[in-house]
Scaffold this active site. Structure first.
Site, short mmCIF file in Angstrom:
data_model
loop_
_atom_site.label_atom_id
_atom_site.label_comp_id
_atom_site.label_asym_id
_atom_site.label_seq_id
_atom_site.Cartn_x
_atom_site.Cartn_y
_atom_site.Cartn_z
CG PHE A 17 21.08 -28.68 -3.50
CD1 PHE A 17 21.00 -29.85 -4.24
CD2 PHE A 17 21.28 -27.49 -4.19
CE1 PHE A 17 21.10 -29.83 -5.62
CE2 PHE A 17 21.38 -27.46 -5.56
CZ PHE A 17 21.29 -28.64 -6.28
CG ASP A 26 22.78 -24.75 -8.32
OD1 ASP A 26 21.90 -24.37 -9.12
OD2 ASP A 26 22.72 -25.84 -7.72
CE LYS A 72 16.58 -32.37 -22.00
NZ LYS A 72 15.59 -33.36 -22.52
CG ASP A 107 13.21 -25.98 -12.86
OD1 ASP A 107 14.28 -26.17 -13.46
OD2 ASP A 107 12.29 -26.80 -12.87
#
Length: 280
Positions: free
Chosen positions: A261, A217, A185, A181
């Protein structure tokens, strides 16, 4: 989470005048309790390798849990893992008893697509995989059954505790951290998994010549990962000398597949960065 809120209820005054309609009592407004989110919680002092995600376990995944879970799921234990016992049925008859099979740790395998691909491609390597997302665990178990894979074991527990308590020093041949993850932000960057304390733990558990392979990515995260890995004194960047034009990033190793993905992102012009560092 927010506790119950006591609200004092008082009777509204009633007008006794016969010529005036009684005034309706003011409605009592109960304070709205907003569920506490991750953004409301102070960043934990200890590293966590996961965030709980919602998801539904399918019928096929549930069946895989029942049929394959007893063999391929390893319970968490606060004691060093016996690798030989955990993977006892993997070695073939032609394997020499005195040759220890290498073990690679994977942290956060998602739905297990890449994990199953790599395990099939590298049958001589054992894979210890940590993931707490139940549908993901079920999906990998299902792939194990469909592809007849034997060299995978899953520990559905926080990888940091697994590292701390189950993995002896210099016990791993490699570590895979694919697309963690990115916490886009800036104020949430501190929640990112790949930070100096975790990398120090992993480096200490790598055998000499073992590797850490990260892929992301999200370019700002790739830059942070490169900085963190480069600062760990037990690691060296395998891409520096051989591929100076890649600015420290490695070519995609042959074993890591392009996921659906990732393919979609590449078609949209998104980049993917691989980083491979070696234990020295």
């Amino acid at each position: 989470m927010g506790g119950a809120v006591a609200v004092s209820l008082q009777s509204a005054p009633v007008n006794d005048s016969p010529t005036t309609s009684p005034k309706a009592p003011e409605p009592v407004r109960t304070p709205r309790i907003r569920p506490q989110s991750l953004a409301d919680v102070a960043f934990p002092k200890t590293i966590k390798s996961f965030v709980r995600r919602a998801g539904r376990t399918t019928t096929g995944q549930t069946k895989a849990f029942a049929e394959l879970g007893p063999k391929f799921l390893l319970p968490y234990q606060p004691a060093p893992l016996d690798f030989a016992a955990a993977f006892a049925d993997v070695a073939g008859a032609d394997d020499m008893a005195d040759i220890k099979r290498p073990t690679v740790l994977e942290i956060g395998f998602g739905m297990g697509e890449a994990t199953a691909h790599i395990a099939a491609l590298l049958p001589g390597t054992n894979f210890l995989c940590c993931e707490v997302h139940e549908p993901g665990v079920g999906a990998l178990l299902k792939r194990i059954g469909e592809q007849n894979l034997r060299n995978i074991r899953i520990c559905a527990h926080d990888a940091v505790e697994v590292i701390d308590h189950m993995l002896p020093l210099q016990s791993l041949a490699g570590v895979h951290l694919f697309f963690p993850d990115p916490w886009h932000k800036k104020k949430h960057n501190k929640r990112r998994l790949i930070q100096a304390p975790l990398i120090a733990k992993l480096a200490a558990r790598l055998q000499l010549g073992g590797y850490i392979h990260c892929a992301t990515d999200w370019q700002p995260y790739a830059e942070q990962i490169l900085e963190v890995l480069s600062a760990e004194p037990l690691l060296k960047n395998t891409a520096r000398a051989e591929h100076p034009d890649l600015l420290g990033y490695a070519p995609k190793p042959h074993y890591r597949p392009l996921t659906k993905f990732e393919n979609r992102g590449i078609k949209l012009g998104h980049g993917v960065w691989d980083l491979v560092f070696e234990r020295i």
